[in-house]
Design a protein around this motif. Structure first.
Motif, PDB file in Angstrom:
ATOM      1  N   TRP A   1       0.817  -1.208   0.000  1.00 30.16           N
ATOM      2  CA  TRP A   1       0.000   0.000   0.000  1.00 30.16           C
ATOM      3  C   TRP A   1       0.858   1.268   0.000  1.00 30.16           C
ATOM      4  CZ3 TRP A   1      -3.451  -2.397  -1.978  1.00 30.16           C
ATOM      5  CH2 TRP A   1      -4.188  -3.431  -1.408  1.00 30.16           C
ATOM      6  N   ASN A   2       2.061   1.159   0.569  1.00 29.79           N
ATOM      7  CA  ASN A   2       2.967   2.300   0.491  1.00 29.79           C
ATOM      8  C   ASN A   2       3.360   2.567  -0.958  1.00 29.79           C
ATOM      9  OD1 ASN A   2       4.747   4.275   1.944  1.00 29.79           O
ATOM     10  ND2 ASN A   2       6.336   3.105   0.899  1.00 29.79           N
ATOM     11  N   ASP A   3       3.642   1.495  -1.689  1.00 32.68           N
ATOM     12  CA  ASP A   3       4.018   1.646  -3.097  1.00 32.68           C
ATOM     13  C   ASP A   3       2.851   2.163  -3.940  1.00 32.68           C
ATOM     14  OD1 ASP A   3       6.545   0.728  -2.498  1.00 32.68           O
ATOM     15  OD2 ASP A   3       6.152  -1.336  -3.145  1.00 32.68           O
ATOM     16  N   VAL A   4       1.628   1.776  -3.572  1.00 29.88           N
ATOM     17  CA  VAL A   4       0.452   2.232  -4.314  1.00 29.88           C
ATOM     18  C   VAL A   4       0.265   3.736  -4.164  1.00 29.88           C
ATOM     19  CG1 VAL A   4      -2.074   2.127  -4.345  1.00 29.88           C
ATOM     20  CG2 VAL A   4      -0.734   0.015  -4.328  1.00 29.88           C
ATOM     21  N   GLY A   5       0.629   4.257  -2.991  1.00 27.91           N
ATOM     22  CA  GLY A   5       0.552   5.699  -2.814  1.00 27.91           C
ATOM     23  C   GLY A   5      -0.489   6.195  -1.832  1.00 27.91           C
ATOM     24  N   PHE A   6      -0.944   5.327  -0.918  1.00 27.27           N
ATOM     25  CA  PHE A   6      -1.876   5.783   0.108  1.00 27.27           C
ATOM     26  C   PHE A   6      -1.195   6.799   1.017  1.00 27.27           C
ATOM     27  CE2 PHE A   6      -4.068   1.875  -1.085  1.00 27.27           C
ATOM     28  CZ  PHE A   6      -5.390   2.296  -1.075  1.00 27.27           C
ATOM     29  N   ASP A   7      -1.985   7.738   1.535  1.00 22.03           N
ATOM     30  CA  ASP A   7      -1.443   8.808   2.367  1.00 22.03           C
ATOM     31  C   ASP A   7      -1.158   8.367   3.800  1.00 22.03           C
ATOM     32  OD1 ASP A   7      -1.648  11.080   0.424  1.00 22.03           O
ATOM     33  OD2 ASP A   7      -3.764  10.500   0.480  1.00 22.03           O
ATOM     34  N   TYR A   8      -1.862   7.354   4.263  1.00 21.96           N
ATOM     35  CA  TYR A   8      -1.629   6.826   5.601  1.00 21.96           C
ATOM     36  C   TYR A   8      -2.163   5.403   5.651  1.00 21.96           C
ATOM     37  CZ  TYR A   8      -6.596   7.656   6.517  1.00 21.96           C
ATOM     38  OH  TYR A   8      -7.969   7.633   6.453  1.00 21.96           O
ATOM     39  N   GLN A   9      -1.759   4.676   6.690  1.00 20.62           N
ATOM     40  CA  GLN A   9      -2.205   3.291   6.827  1.00 20.62           C
ATOM     41  C   GLN A   9      -2.534   2.957   8.275  1.00 20.62           C
ATOM     42  OE1 GLN A   9       0.036   0.083   4.987  1.00 20.62           O
ATOM     43  NE2 GLN A   9       1.182   1.553   3.738  1.00 20.62           N
ATOM     44  N   ILE A  10      -3.473   2.050   8.433  1.00 24.52           N
ATOM     45  CA  ILE A  10      -3.596   1.284   9.667  1.00 24.52           C
ATOM     46  C   ILE A  10      -2.755   0.044   9.432  1.00 24.52           C
ATOM     47  CG2 ILE A  10      -5.170  -0.059  11.106  1.00 24.52           C
ATOM     48  CD1 ILE A  10      -7.326   1.999  10.470  1.00 24.52           C
ATOM     49  N   VAL A  11      -1.700  -0.117  10.224  1.00 30.51           N
ATOM     50  CA  VAL A  11      -0.662  -1.092   9.882  1.00 30.51           C
ATOM     51  C   VAL A  11      -0.793  -2.426  10.610  1.00 30.51           C
ATOM     52  CG1 VAL A  11       0.991   0.663   9.184  1.00 30.51           C
ATOM     53  CG2 VAL A  11       0.907  -0.042  11.577  1.00 30.51           C
TER      54      VAL A  11
END
Length: 248
Positions: A219-229
């Motif tokens: 999801w980091n590579d996809v380009g989301f602005d933040y994550q619940i990890v």
């Protein structure tokens, strides 16, 4: 309450954790790890309003500035006002599929005249001791997170994001992929196209849920602005399995 959490979704790439185990000790220990926010789930977890309040209190008691956000069971103003009265810093609403539903969501989090949240001397206002101060600031400080979980929401994503008061969108990968008939197939073209549409057309930050380290990277590579990890139940299951495997 952490007043800046709504703005932080776009500025600081915050990391969150999911709480599905309805116990304040789990909430406090997770917050103590240093997450920017936690999401207390009441949609798919057996979490009562009383337990939500205890978990919000536990997050507030932990060292640091973790913001307690509550995912309500539905985009319903009664459910929303009850969790906000516990002192939650924000609300996540599932299945917000149209701009009209987004407007109703925002209205449920706002005191009149901007919205329809009812007045109450509850924990959020120090049981009425700070009621005037809380009412004056709450409309600007409550974070509103609108979930994207259906083809209809993807189609309307630009209009939903443009609703005044929506701070951020959150793609639920399991629900969105299921509604697109590609459950769990996150590499499928239909799913990646939908996510690209959301990321491209949204005027507010967009986040998602990762349940494994590989998904965090994906999801980091996809380009989301933040994550619940990750999730509390996931940490427990993974840690238990790894420890048992090592012993065996």
């Amino acid at each position: 309450m952490t007043p800046s959490i709504g703005d932080a979704f776009g500025e600081d790439r915050p990391a969150g954790s999911w709480l599905s185990i309805p116990h304040p000790q789990v909430a406090e220990q997770t917050a103590a790890a240093g997450f920017d926010f936690v999401v207390i789930d009441t949609e798919h977890a057996p979490t009562t309003v009383e337990t939500v309040e205890s978990m919000v209190r536990a997050v507030d008691a932990a060292a640091g500035e973790t913001a307690p956000i509550v995912r309500v069971a539905w985009n319903d103003h009664v459910r929303i006002k009850r969790v906000l009265d516990t002192g939650a810093a924000g609300v996540m609403a599932p299945q917000v599929n149209t701009p009209e539903e987004a407007e109703a969501f925002v209205a449920a989090t706002r005191y009149p005249p901007e919205g329809r949240r009812g007045m109450a001397a509850a924990r959020a206002s120090n049981y009425g001791r700070d009621f005037g101060e809380y009412v004056a600031s709450a409309n600007d400080e409550i974070a509103t997170i609108s979930q994207v979980e259906s083809p209809e929401a993807v189609e309307n994503v630009a209009a939903i994001a443009d609703v005044e008061g929506i701070d951020t969108l959150f793609v639920g990968p399991a629900d969105l992929s299921a509604s697109l008939d590609v459950f769990g197939e996150y590499d499928s073209e239909v799913y990646t196209d939908a996510v690209e549409t959301v990321l491209t057309e949204s005027s507010v930050p967009v986040g998602t849920l990762a349940t494994t380290p590989d998904e965090v990277d994906r999801w980091n590579d996809v380009g989301f602005d933040y994550q619940i990890v990750g999730t509390d139940a996931g940490y427990l299951a993974t840690g238990a399995a790894e420890s048992l495997s090592r012993y065996r």
